[in-house]
Motif scaffolding. Structure first.
Motif, PDB file in Angstrom:
ATOM      1  N   ARG A  68     -39.505 -58.929 -44.070  1.00  0.00           N
ATOM      2  CA  ARG A  68     -39.167 -57.748 -45.393  1.00  0.00           C
ATOM      3  C   ARG A  68     -39.812 -57.056 -46.510  1.00  0.00           C
ATOM      4  N   ARG A  69     -39.431 -55.946 -46.867  1.00  0.00           N
ATOM      5  CA  ARG A  69     -40.446 -55.635 -47.932  1.00  0.00           C
ATOM      6  C   ARG A  69     -38.874 -55.223 -49.144  1.00  0.00           C
ATOM      7  N   ALA A  70     -39.448 -55.495 -50.470  1.00  0.00           N
ATOM      8  CA  ALA A  70     -38.879 -55.378 -51.417  1.00  0.00           C
ATOM      9  C   ALA A  70     -39.229 -54.254 -51.918  1.00  0.00           C
ATOM     10  N   PRO A  71     -38.848 -53.488 -52.513  1.00  0.00           N
ATOM     11  CA  PRO A  71     -38.489 -52.734 -53.499  1.00  0.00           C
ATOM     12  C   PRO A  71     -40.032 -52.846 -54.858  1.00  0.00           C
ATOM     13  N   GLY A  72     -41.414 -52.001 -54.530  1.00  0.00           N
ATOM     14  CA  GLY A  72     -41.770 -52.293 -55.732  1.00  0.00           C
ATOM     15  C   GLY A  72     -43.031 -53.184 -54.930  1.00  0.00           C
ATOM     16  N   LYS A  73     -42.777 -54.051 -54.195  1.00  0.00           N
ATOM     17  CA  LYS A  73     -43.331 -55.643 -53.244  1.00  0.00           C
ATOM     18  C   LYS A  73     -44.326 -54.907 -52.233  1.00  0.00           C
ATOM     19  N   GLN A  74     -45.121 -55.743 -51.909  1.00  0.00           N
ATOM     20  CA  GLN A  74     -45.500 -55.642 -50.233  1.00  0.00           C
ATOM     21  C   GLN A  74     -45.073 -56.346 -49.357  1.00  0.00           C
ATOM     22  N   ARG A  75     -45.001 -56.218 -48.081  1.00  0.00           N
ATOM     23  CA  ARG A  75     -43.615 -57.180 -47.002  1.00  0.00           C
ATOM     24  C   ARG A  75     -44.476 -58.920 -46.946  1.00  0.00           C
ATOM     25  N   GLU A  76     -43.421 -58.891 -47.125  1.00  0.00           N
ATOM     26  CA  GLU A  76     -43.570 -60.927 -47.096  1.00  0.00           C
ATOM     27  C   GLU A  76     -43.415 -61.207 -45.479  1.00  0.00           C
ATOM     28  N   LEU A  77     -43.789 -62.210 -45.227  1.00  0.00           N
ATOM     29  CA  LEU A  77     -43.102 -62.588 -43.609  1.00  0.00           C
ATOM     30  C   LEU A  77     -41.657 -63.246 -44.366  1.00  0.00           C
ATOM     31  N   VAL A  78     -40.383 -63.745 -43.383  1.00  0.00           N
ATOM     32  CA  VAL A  78     -39.812 -64.558 -43.788  1.00  0.00           C
ATOM     33  C   VAL A  78     -39.407 -65.205 -42.777  1.00  0.00           C
ATOM     34  N   ALA A  79     -39.594 -65.202 -41.805  1.00  0.00           N
ATOM     35  CA  ALA A  79     -39.521 -66.695 -40.633  1.00  0.00           C
ATOM     36  C   ALA A  79     -40.110 -66.043 -39.592  1.00  0.00           C
ATOM     37  N   LEU A  80     -40.459 -66.908 -38.319  1.00  0.00           N
ATOM     38  CA  LEU A  80     -41.249 -66.185 -36.893  1.00  0.00           C
ATOM     39  C   LEU A  80     -40.828 -68.093 -36.500  1.00  0.00           C
ATOM     40  N   ILE A  81     -40.470 -68.032 -35.069  1.00  0.00           N
ATOM     41  CA  ILE A  81     -39.484 -68.718 -33.980  1.00  0.00           C
ATOM     42  C   ILE A  81     -41.571 -68.235 -32.496  1.00  0.00           C
ATOM     43  N   THR A  82     -41.708 -69.672 -32.449  1.00  0.00           N
ATOM     44  CA  THR A  82     -42.665 -69.125 -31.024  1.00  0.00           C
ATOM     45  C   THR A  82     -41.644 -70.105 -29.989  1.00  0.00           C
ATOM     46  N   SER A  83     -42.599 -69.108 -28.694  1.00  0.00           N
ATOM     47  CA  SER A  83     -41.902 -69.621 -27.129  1.00  0.00           C
ATOM     48  C   SER A  83     -41.610 -70.910 -26.803  1.00  0.00           C
ATOM     49  N   SER A  84     -42.009 -71.698 -27.954  1.00  0.00           N
ATOM     50  CA  SER A  84     -41.486 -73.167 -27.847  1.00  0.00           C
ATOM     51  C   SER A  84     -40.115 -73.407 -28.404  1.00  0.00           C
ATOM     52  N   GLY A  85     -40.528 -72.554 -29.160  1.00  0.00           N
ATOM     53  CA  GLY A  85     -38.679 -73.214 -30.846  1.00  0.00           C
ATOM     54  C   GLY A  85     -39.668 -73.257 -31.989  1.00  0.00           C
ATOM     55  N   THR A  86     -40.616 -73.645 -31.917  1.00  0.00           N
ATOM     56  CA  THR A  86     -41.301 -73.798 -33.766  1.00  0.00           C
ATOM     57  C   THR A  86     -40.915 -72.609 -34.158  1.00  0.00           C
ATOM     58  N   THR A  87     -40.390 -73.251 -35.601  1.00  0.00           N
ATOM     59  CA  THR A  87     -40.037 -71.982 -36.411  1.00  0.00           C
ATOM     60  C   THR A  87     -40.853 -72.315 -37.930  1.00  0.00           C
ATOM     61  N   ASN A  88     -41.155 -71.741 -38.965  1.00  0.00           N
ATOM     62  CA  ASN A  88     -41.834 -71.508 -39.968  1.00  0.00           C
ATOM     63  C   ASN A  88     -41.357 -70.587 -41.217  1.00  0.00           C
ATOM     64  N   TYR A  89     -40.224 -70.758 -42.281  1.00  0.00           N
ATOM     65  CA  TYR A  89     -39.963 -69.848 -42.392  1.00  0.00           C
ATOM     66  C   TYR A  89     -40.780 -69.967 -44.162  1.00  0.00           C
ATOM     67  N   ALA A  90     -40.832 -69.015 -44.871  1.00  0.00           N
ATOM     68  CA  ALA A  90     -40.922 -68.894 -46.310  1.00  0.00           C
ATOM     69  C   ALA A  90     -40.088 -70.110 -47.082  1.00  0.00           C
TER      70      ALA A  90
END
Length: 115
Positions: free
Chosen positions: A38-60
């Motif tokens: 996501r990119r908020a006004p006036g801010k850099q793009r940041e990672l919110v969440a990701l999921i791998t092919s094996s189902g492992t997740t990672n969150y901000a």
């Protein structure tokens, strides 16, 4: 030409929920990582969440416990369930599909959380 089509953004009040979807067209296989940024006004793009092919997740840290990422490989689709939304979650949300040799981005969908 692969396109990522996002949907589900909109305007919601504080504490509300939204579900974002992102589907590849045409469908593709071999997606190693699916993610939301996501990119908020006036801010850099940041990672919110990701999921791998094996189902492992990672969150901000800012969304842990409130957002849930999931994927449907058969549909080349990734979802982001967003609960307990806050005004600081207001941003343009982008999906990303990472393959070994290619990287695809969605066009972005606006999420606005009113206080």
């Amino acid at each position: 030409q692969v396109r990522l089509v996002e949907s589900g953004g909109g305007l919601v009040q504080t504490g509300g929920s939204l579900r974002l979807s992102c589907a590849a067209s045409p469908m593709i296989v071999g997606i190693t990582i699916m993610g939301w940024y996501r990119r908020a006004p006036g801010k850099q793009r940041e990672l919110v969440a990701l999921i791998t092919s094996s189902g492992t997740t990672n969150y901000a840290d800012s969304v842990k416990g409130r957002f849930t990422i999931s994927r449907d490989n058969a549909k080349s689709t990734v979802y982001l369930q967003m609960n307990s939304l806050k005004p600081e979650d207001t941003a343009v949300y982008y999906c990303n599909f990472n393959l070994i040799r290619n990287d695809y981005w969605g066009q972005g969908t606006q999420v606005t959380v009113s206080s």
